[in-house]
Write a protein that holds these residues in place. Structure first.
Motif, PDB file in Angstrom:
ATOM      1  N   ALA A   1       1.016   6.814  -6.485  1.00  0.00           N
ATOM      2  CA  ALA A   1      -0.111   7.711  -6.749  1.00  0.00           C
ATOM      3  C   ALA A   1       0.299   9.172  -6.576  1.00  0.00           C
ATOM      4  CB  ALA A   1      -1.278   7.372  -5.824  1.00  0.00           C
TER       5      ALA A   1
ATOM      6  N   ALA B   1       1.804   1.037 -11.683  1.00  0.00           N
ATOM      7  CA  ALA B   1       1.140  -0.058 -10.969  1.00  0.00           C
ATOM      8  C   ALA B   1       1.387  -1.390 -11.655  1.00  0.00           C
ATOM      9  CB  ALA B   1      -0.363   0.220 -10.866  1.00  0.00           C
TER      10      ALA B   1
ATOM     11  N   ALA C   1      -4.355   0.186 -14.548  1.00  0.00           N
ATOM     12  CA  ALA C   1      -4.113   0.628 -13.172  1.00  0.00           C
ATOM     13  C   ALA C   1      -4.738  -0.328 -12.167  1.00  0.00           C
ATOM     14  CB  ALA C   1      -4.657   2.038 -12.970  1.00  0.00           C
ATOM     15  N   VAL C   2      -5.995  -0.713 -12.400  1.00  0.00           N
ATOM     16  CA  VAL C   2      -6.683  -1.623 -11.479  1.00  0.00           C
ATOM     17  C   VAL C   2      -5.994  -2.980 -11.447  1.00  0.00           C
ATOM     18  CG1 VAL C   2      -8.835  -2.878 -11.086  1.00  0.00           C
ATOM     19  CG2 VAL C   2      -8.904  -0.450 -11.687  1.00  0.00           C
TER      20      VAL C   2
ATOM     21  N   VAL D   1      -2.824  -2.746  -9.366  1.00  0.00           N
ATOM     22  CA  VAL D   1      -3.096  -2.647  -7.928  1.00  0.00           C
ATOM     23  C   VAL D   1      -3.527  -4.003  -7.376  1.00  0.00           C
ATOM     24  CG1 VAL D   1      -4.660  -1.651  -6.214  1.00  0.00           C
ATOM     25  CG2 VAL D   1      -3.651  -0.193  -7.978  1.00  0.00           C
TER      26      VAL D   1
ATOM     27  N   VAL E   1       0.838  -1.205   0.000  1.00  0.00           N
ATOM     28  CA  VAL E   1       0.000   0.000   0.000  1.00  0.00           C
ATOM     29  C   VAL E   1       0.871   1.252   0.000  1.00  0.00           C
ATOM     30  CG1 VAL E   1      -1.662   1.326   1.357  1.00  0.00           C
ATOM     31  CG2 VAL E   1      -1.967  -1.147   1.075  1.00  0.00           C
TER      32      VAL E   1
ATOM     33  N   LEU F   1       2.196   1.722  -3.516  1.00  0.00           N
ATOM     34  CA  LEU F   1       1.143   2.206  -4.410  1.00  0.00           C
ATOM     35  C   LEU F   1       0.776   3.652  -4.080  1.00  0.00           C
ATOM     36  CD1 LEU F   1      -1.050  -1.011  -4.476  1.00  0.00           C
ATOM     37  CD2 LEU F   1       0.152  -0.023  -6.437  1.00  0.00           C
TER      38      LEU F   1
ATOM     39  N   THR G   1      -0.592  -6.558  -7.326  1.00  0.00           N
ATOM     40  CA  THR G   1       0.403  -6.176  -6.316  1.00  0.00           C
ATOM     41  C   THR G   1      -0.084  -6.490  -4.912  1.00  0.00           C
ATOM     42  OG1 THR G   1       1.263  -4.405  -7.742  1.00  0.00           O
ATOM     43  CG2 THR G   1       1.762  -4.265  -5.396  1.00  0.00           C
ATOM     44  N   LEU G   2      -1.320  -6.122  -4.593  1.00  0.00           N
ATOM     45  CA  LEU G   2      -1.857  -6.375  -3.260  1.00  0.00           C
ATOM     46  C   LEU G   2      -2.079  -7.869  -3.011  1.00  0.00           C
ATOM     47  CD1 LEU G   2      -4.447  -3.457  -2.931  1.00  0.00           C
ATOM     48  CD2 LEU G   2      -2.179  -3.624  -1.881  1.00  0.00           C
TER      49      LEU G   2
ATOM     50  N   PHE H   1       0.293   6.418 -13.228  1.00  0.00           N
ATOM     51  CA  PHE H   1      -0.077   5.434 -12.212  1.00  0.00           C
ATOM     52  C   PHE H   1      -0.338   4.072 -12.835  1.00  0.00           C
ATOM     53  CE2 PHE H   1      -2.989   3.197  -9.369  1.00  0.00           C
ATOM     54  CZ  PHE H   1      -2.250   3.238  -8.195  1.00  0.00           C
TER      55      PHE H   1
END
Length: 350
Positions: free
Chosen positions: A193, A234, A314-315, A318, A186, A189, A321-322, A230
């Protein structure tokens, strides 16, 4: 120690594989750029024909039979509708036939790429010359006189993309290619951002108020820049989470080697070979270049699909990565994470 032993000790299998990977990227770079840009020619360019009565179908059929099929002509009811379709980026040009005289009008949009508008002018001039007619060219979405060959949008987006994967790469090099846990992912990221917001604004200010290279909304370009940076950052973080430091090379492959030559920068998409024309709109450089040109020259039209594509990158970045960071546990008691970050734990990284 013998030289062979020194060589074996110095050149590890991992180092050898990385060097081979760099060589592969170099050769792919050459193949992609030269393959996409060495012989541009128009193919199936969306093109309108405005003429009264049967002359419209006759002109359309004549244009459709041009050698190499450079145009995809379709009849348009009026000049006003043709202008609207060009500004909405449904077609790239239109021929307005005047049966009462010997001069026709060609509508083009150099803001979408001057190489294509010049090519359309040459084609229309040749076709009319065969019928002893002349062509008057009208640019309905003209590129700025500070925007040489309409390339400023492309270079702006390339700069944003470079910032995205370089920032993500620096985060990996400085703190380990894989985030050790969700909080650290987080943080990365969030850093990405913040960097995107600043970098997007900086690019919009440089290209607009400072250099005057692009017209259009500064706020619109700022938002686009933040999304491009981003999205690229990402997905680079995600690739690093999947493959470690190799993810940087994969990001270069995706964005630079595949994305830049297919972005429609130097030559708009209808002038690229089929493979690059097909992949370009789905990659960040191509989607970003399309939106930047729409903001600058086409009243912000036809941006929904490319913005969704950028948002999708981007989504995806994210989520991956998470998700991968959630599978890892932070070590304790001084063990070293496989990514290269040391912690205070005796448990190895899962």
């Amino acid at each position: 120690m013998r030289f062979a032993d020194e060589l074996k000790s110095a050149v590890t299998p991992r180092a050898a594989l990385l060097v081979i990977g760099v060589l592969a990227l170099q050769l792919l770079f050459i193949a992609s750029y030269v393959g996409a840009l060495h012989h541009p020619k128009p193919t199936d360019v969306p093109f309108g024909v405005v003429a009264p009565g049967p002359a419209a179908e006759q002109t359309r059929d004549q244009l459709k039979k041009l050698p190499g099929e450079p145009l995809d002509p379709r009849v348009v009811e009026s000049e006003g509708l043709a202008r609207h379709q060009i500004l909405n980026r449904d077609i790239d040009g239109a021929l307005i036939v005047d049966p009462r005289g010997t001069t026709d009008t060609l509508l083009v949009a150099s803001g979408g790429g001057t190489a294509l508008s010049r090519t359309l002018t040459e084609l229309a001039t040749e076709v009319d010359a065969e019928q002893k007619r002349t062509v008057k060219t009208v640019d309905v979405a003209a590129a700025s006189n500070q925007d040489f060959n309409g390339l400023s949008s492309f270079y702006l987006v390339v700069g944003w993309c470079v910032g995205g994967y370089l920032c993500a790469s620096i985060l990996a090099i400085s703190a380990g290619s894989r985030a050790a846990n969700v909080p650290r992912a987080v943080i990365r990221l969030g850093t990405m951002a913040l960097y995107s917001i600043v970098g997007g604004l900086g690019g919009a200010i440089i290209i607009g108020p400072i250099l005057g290279a692009l017209p259009g909304s500064i706020m619109g370009l700022w938002g686009l820049g933040a999304l491009v940076i981003f999205g690229v950052g990402a997905i680079t973080l995600a690739l690093q989470s999947l493959t470690g430091i190799v993810g940087i090379g994969l990001a270069v492959l995706l964005v630079v080697i595949a994305g830049n030559p297919s972005a429609g920068g130097a030559f708009p998409l209808p002038m690229l070979p089929p493979f690059w024309e097909a992949i370009g709109p789905w990659l960040p450089p191509g989607a970003g270049t399309w939106v930047a040109r729409s903001i600058a020259y086409f009243e912000g039209n036809a941006v929904t699909k490319p913005l969704l594509i950028l948002s999708g990158w981007a989504v995806l970045g994210v989520v991956v990565t998470l998700a991968l960071s959630a599978r890892r546990r932070t070590p304790h008691n001084g063990a070293i994470d496989l990514s290269g970050t040391s912690y205070g734990s005796s448990r190895s990284v899962g």
